[in-house]
Write a protein that holds these residues in place. Structure first.
Motif, PDB file in Angstrom:
ATOM      1  N   LEU A 288       0.826  -1.212   0.000  1.00 46.34           N
ATOM      2  CA  LEU A 288       0.000   0.000   0.000  1.00 46.34           C
ATOM      3  C   LEU A 288       0.862   1.266   0.000  1.00 46.34           C
ATOM      4  N   CYS A 289       0.490   2.213  -0.837  1.00 43.65           N
ATOM      5  CA  CYS A 289       1.150   3.499  -0.972  1.00 43.65           C
ATOM      6  C   CYS A 289       2.542   3.407  -1.615  1.00 43.65           C
ATOM      7  N   GLU A 290       2.774   2.366  -2.372  1.00 46.21           N
ATOM      8  CA  GLU A 290       4.036   2.273  -3.101  1.00 46.21           C
ATOM      9  C   GLU A 290       3.936   2.867  -4.500  1.00 46.21           C
ATOM     10  N   CYS A 291       2.715   2.989  -5.039  1.00 50.10           N
ATOM     11  CA  CYS A 291       2.588   3.583  -6.365  1.00 50.10           C
ATOM     12  C   CYS A 291       2.578   5.107  -6.233  1.00 50.10           C
ATOM     13  N   GLU A 292       2.968   5.793  -7.296  1.00 50.03           N
ATOM     14  CA  GLU A 292       3.103   7.238  -7.256  1.00 50.03           C
ATOM     15  C   GLU A 292       1.763   7.929  -7.013  1.00 50.03           C
ATOM     16  N   MET A 293       0.687   7.400  -7.615  1.00 48.55           N
ATOM     17  CA  MET A 293      -0.631   8.015  -7.434  1.00 48.55           C
ATOM     18  C   MET A 293      -1.035   8.020  -5.968  1.00 48.55           C
ATOM     19  N   CYS A 294      -0.830   6.882  -5.279  1.00 46.30           N
ATOM     20  CA  CYS A 294      -1.215   6.787  -3.868  1.00 46.30           C
ATOM     21  C   CYS A 294      -0.355   7.690  -2.992  1.00 46.30           C
ATOM     22  N   ARG A 295       0.939   7.743  -3.302  1.00 44.42           N
ATOM     23  CA  ARG A 295       1.819   8.606  -2.502  1.00 44.42           C
ATOM     24  C   ARG A 295       1.386  10.057  -2.608  1.00 44.42           C
ATOM     25  N   GLU A 296       1.006  10.471  -3.792  1.00 47.52           N
ATOM     26  CA  GLU A 296       0.583  11.866  -3.978  1.00 47.52           C
ATOM     27  C   GLU A 296      -0.777  12.123  -3.334  1.00 47.52           C
TER      28      GLU A 296
END
Length: 604
Positions: A288-296
């Motif tokens: 979870l939260c490893e993709c760029e969309m989720c981090r942003e």
């Protein structure tokens, strides 16, 4: 010793003759509201019995009498005096049972209570031709007492999944958590339906029908965040993964992810109209939260991303009239400021399977959730990883300890739903843990403790051996001496000659024991192969290796066809073959490689 599972709460023995069950019987049911299930259960439990059903006056509850057809008018007896049953009066699913020379009379506030009273009476009838006179007051300590079908790896044939519902009900289980995965007969997502092992629509409907018949509520589990390997492995959906490597974990930032999961949930809920709950899964979302969309979108805060997506799922399911459940682990360390954003309509199911601190860990989590108005349910395990992925039956020392600790904790905290998780593998792409039919021992311990938290664990193994295998305590102890609750898998294969019931399960465990005995020798071969490097060409070293190899090979090859034949009683043939392959793969690989290279053979 009268061996009942679960143990009853109150039992007052009376002097005088009891009920001799030999000969013709008659059953009379008086029901405040019609429930045809009870009449059918009387016919099932007492074949050939004449059953008469009457409608009772409002407020009188449910009652039944089972007596002789020799003119005795047991129906004229008054219900048991309430003052004799101060703890049983009005308890949901509770019952009162009185036995005398004329038969038995059972009273209950609801149909389920009468059903469970009939189960107790049935167990008593099976133990002796003459039942002792006396009165029993009994009720459950846990409102929702669940078993678990995990259909991700190897599991029982559909007809057995249906038949086992009656066995669960016999021991007063009233809930079943089912993780169908790709074995669910999806209509809106046919590409996700397993081509060989999915339940047919007819099998699915029969499963639901029989669950209702036996007063069992199905709780469907539809994964909606993690453990979606069976979905995200398809090219059509793999772009919805959190990362390319996260085969089973969904990206919550993509609107298409929400559309996919709610589509799956909608069909699962629509096809289970009688179920009050829907389990959303949501455990072990490691990437979870490893993709760029989720981090942003979520500032890289994993709990924030998790709760935001979970809240949408809770709202979706709650708005459709279901109570959503989710696994607790992703919120285990969640700061209170983030957790306060969680939709209060969801229920956290706490699963902790190992360790000596169940009470402190569960208590802290329960307080954390309840402080925010979120209710909790409990989930011990009757089979889990236990650091032994290729276990053939549960690691019983761990399972007994886990169940006993959870019982004390659930009583103190008032946790009213307990699910005995029974995992078939770590996930759908892993190795199968074991066979469902080898888990009856811890499953019935769970049933015993959920109904009666004060049940005596010290007597459970004797009660189980009698109830499930027909082995009287004096017979078992005369042969093997003393044994304890953790010793079942070590002793049942030694008692095969004494087994009178469910012999095929005892034989299956014996076969698994023979397999383990043979493969233990295999590990010895691996361990000492280095000696051939130390002493190349030494005749004594070669003879030692060859002796071990030959014993091991013959032992394994003796077990292989017996294991396959035994498994095919319970599983489809190709599924049984899959399980056998998972156990023999390493040994077969060594045969083709290192053993052949070393010139190992059976003739020399």
């Amino acid at each position: 010793m009268i061996s009942l599972i679960p143990q009853t709460k109150q039992w007052i023995m009376k002097e005088g003759a009891g009920f001799a069950s030999a000969g013709p019987l008659a059953a009379e049911l008086r029901l405040e509201r019609e429930d045809p299930r009870l009449e059918r259960q009387c016919h099932r439990l007492f074949p050939g019995v004449a059953v008469q059903v009457e409608t009772a006056s409002a407020g009188s509850g449910y009652s039944a009498r089972i007596g002789r057809t020799d003119g005795q008018d047991a129906g004229s007896r008054k219900p048991a005096d309430e003052q004799d049953w101060p703890m049983a009066a009005g308890k949901r699913e509770g019952y009162r049972l009185r036995i005398d020379e004329n038969g038995a009379a059972i009273w209950a506030p609801d149909a389920a209570g009468l059903f469970y009273g009939l189960q107790t009476f049935r167990q008593l009838m099976e133990q002796s031709d003459t039942m002792p006179a006396g009165t029993i007051a009994d009720w459950p300590d846990t409102a929702l007492r669940c078993m678990n079908y995990d259909l991700r790896q190897t599991y029982s044939k559909p007809e057995r999944l249906v038949a086992y519902l009656a066995d669960f009900a016999r021991y007063k289980v009233n809930g079943l958590l089912i993780e169908y995965e790709d074995k669910f007969p999806f209509e809106t997502y046919p590409e996700l339906v397993h081509p060989n092992h999915a339940l047919s629509r007819e099998q699915f409907e029969e499963l639901k029908r029989e669950a209702h018949e036996h007063f069992i509520e199905i709780i469907p589990l539809q994964q909606s965040f993690g453990h979606l390997e069976y979905v995200l492995r398809h090219d059509k959906y793999k772009h919805l993964r959190e990362t390319e490597k996260s085969l089973g974990e969904l990206c919550p930032s993509r609107e298409e992810s929400y559309g996919l999961v709610t589509g799956l949930l909608a069909e699962m809920m629509d096809r289970h109209p009688e179920s009050r709950y829907i389990h959303l899964g949501c455990d072990e979302v490691y990437s979870l939260c490893e993709c760029e969309m989720c981090r942003e979108q979520y500032d890289g805060v994993r709990e924030r991303a998790f709760i935001a997506f979970l809240n949408r799922l809770i709202a979706f399911t709650a708005d459709r009239g279901k109570t959503p459940i989710f696994w607790h682990d992703m919120l285990d360390k969640c700061p209170e400021e983030e957790l306060s954003r969680l939709d209060k309509r969801g229920i956290a199911m706490i699963w902790i399977y190992n360790g000596r601190n169940i009470d402190s860990e569960v208590s802290a989590l329960t307080l954390k959730f309840r402080k925010l108005g979120i209710e909790v349910m409990g989930a011990p395990a009757v089979r889990s990883f236990d650091w032994a992925e290729h276990q053939n039956y549960p690691v019983i020392v761990n399972r007994v300890d886990n169940l006993l600790q959870w019982t004390e904790t659930s009583e103190r905290l008032g946790i009213d739903c307990m699910v005995a998780t029974n995992w078939t593998g770590p996930f759908s792409l892993g190795m199968p843990y074991g066979v469902f039919e080898t888990t009856w021992y811890p499953m019935l311990l769970h049933a015993d403790l959920c109904w009666n938290r004060g049940s005596d664990p010290a007597t459970f193994i004797d009660r189980f051996l009698y109830q499930f295998h027909g082995i009287e305590p004096e017979v078992g102890h005369a042969k093997l001496g003393n044994y304890r609750i953790e010793d079942y898998y070590d002793i049942i294969w030694k008692l095969r000659d004494e087994v009178r019931l469910n012999r095929d399960y005892a034989e299956l465990i014996a076969i698994m024991h023979d397999y383990e005995k043979a493969t233990d020798r295999s590990r010895a071969i691996h361990k000492y192969l280095y000696r051939w490097e130390l002493f190349p060409g030494d005749a004594a070293e070669r003879r030692s290796l060859l002796n071990n190899y030959q014993r091991n090979h013959r032992g394994r090859e003796d077990v292989r066809p017996r294991m396959r034949a035994a498994l095919e009683r319970y599983q489809p043939s190709d599924m049984a073959a899959h399980f056998v392959s998972s156990r023999f793969y390493l040994h077969d690989y060594l045969e083709k490689t290192i053993y052949r290279e070393l010139g190992m053979n059976l003739e020399e």
